[in-house]
Design a protein around this motif. Structure first.
Motif, short mmCIF file in Angstrom:
data_model
loop_
_atom_site.label_atom_id
_atom_site.label_comp_id
_atom_site.label_asym_id
_atom_site.label_seq_id
_atom_site.Cartn_x
_atom_site.Cartn_y
_atom_site.Cartn_z
N SER A 8 0.84 -1.20 0.00
CA SER A 8 0.00 0.00 0.00
C SER A 8 0.88 1.24 0.00
O SER A 8 2.06 1.18 0.35
CB SER A 8 -0.95 0.02 1.21
OG SER A 8 -0.21 0.19 2.41
N LEU A 9 0.25 2.36 -0.39
CA LEU A 9 0.96 3.63 -0.44
C LEU A 9 0.02 4.73 0.03
O LEU A 9 -1.10 4.84 -0.46
CB LEU A 9 1.41 3.92 -1.88
CG LEU A 9 2.10 5.26 -2.13
CD1 LEU A 9 3.42 5.34 -1.37
CD2 LEU A 9 2.31 5.47 -3.62
N ASP A 10 0.49 5.51 1.00
CA ASP A 10 -0.24 6.69 1.46
C ASP A 10 0.54 7.91 0.99
O ASP A 10 1.76 7.99 1.21
CB ASP A 10 -0.36 6.72 2.99
CG ASP A 10 -1.24 5.60 3.53
OD1 ASP A 10 -2.26 5.30 2.89
OD2 ASP A 10 -0.89 5.03 4.56
N ILE A 11 -0.15 8.84 0.34
CA ILE A 11 0.46 10.07 -0.16
C ILE A 11 -0.27 11.25 0.45
O ILE A 11 -1.50 11.32 0.39
CB ILE A 11 0.35 10.16 -1.70
CG1 ILE A 11 0.91 8.90 -2.36
CG2 ILE A 11 1.04 11.41 -2.22
CD1 ILE A 11 0.61 8.79 -3.85
N THR A 12 0.49 12.19 1.03
CA THR A 12 -0.10 13.39 1.62
C THR A 12 0.65 14.61 1.11
O THR A 12 1.87 14.64 1.21
CB THR A 12 0.01 13.34 3.16
OG1 THR A 12 -0.57 12.11 3.61
CG2 THR A 12 -0.70 14.50 3.79
#
Length: 165
Positions: free
Chosen positions: A27-31
């Motif tokens: 998974s990848l979280d981008i902020t």
């Protein structure tokens, strides 16, 4: 995923490292991951599983701008200091930051398109082997557009298209 290796801005084409899919991205979280200024910094958290024991892993983030003739120009926009070690089967995550000020050097019309943010992991070779191996290359599409209210000199905005969404 590309036949031609990307060029590093201001330098020769990058040598293709031997690829070894030793890291499986989960998974990848981008902020932020909503429309924002093209040059706003981003924070990335990649969760993954190491398929084998790895040592000397270096992480970096490149922004690849598609230019003419299907050639991409890669600019490093982030890296993680230090080398990491992972055991086989280990679930882990890495936090990366990316800054995009270097994109100001590109022609505006080259930026108004799709681009790719690439998360790269390179590991040192086995004992006695100094060659590095690419163990992950995760492409994340970036869509860039001009703010509709700004006319010809409108600010550029971006959004990342998360490959896990």
């Amino acid at each position: 995923w590309r036949e031609n290796s990307p060029m590093v801005a201001g330098g020769p084409p990058q040598a293709q490292l031997e690829r070894d899919e030793a890291i499986a991205a989960v998974s990848l979280d981008i902020t932020p991951n909503s429309w924002c200024a093209l040059t706003d910094p981003a924070k990335l958290r990649l969760s993954f599983v190491s398929r084998r024991a790895l040592s000397g892993v270096k992480w970096s983030v490149n922004y690849v701008v598609d230019m003419s003739e299907n050639r991409g120009v890669a600019t490093e926009v982030g890296e993680k200091a230090g080398l990491e070690t992972y055991s086989e089967g280990q679930s882990s995550s890495v936090d990366l930051s990316a800054t995009f000020d270097a994109l100001k050097a590109f022609p505006r019309n080259a930026l108004l398109n799709l681009a790719t943010l690439e998360i790269l992991a390179v590991a040192e070779g086995a004992a006695g082997n100094s060659e590095e191996k690419e163990v992950l290359r995760l492409p994340v599409l970036a869509q860039v557009t001009a703010d509709r209210q700004g006319g010809d000199n409108a600010a550029l905005k971006r959004i990342f298209l998360n490959p896990f969404s």
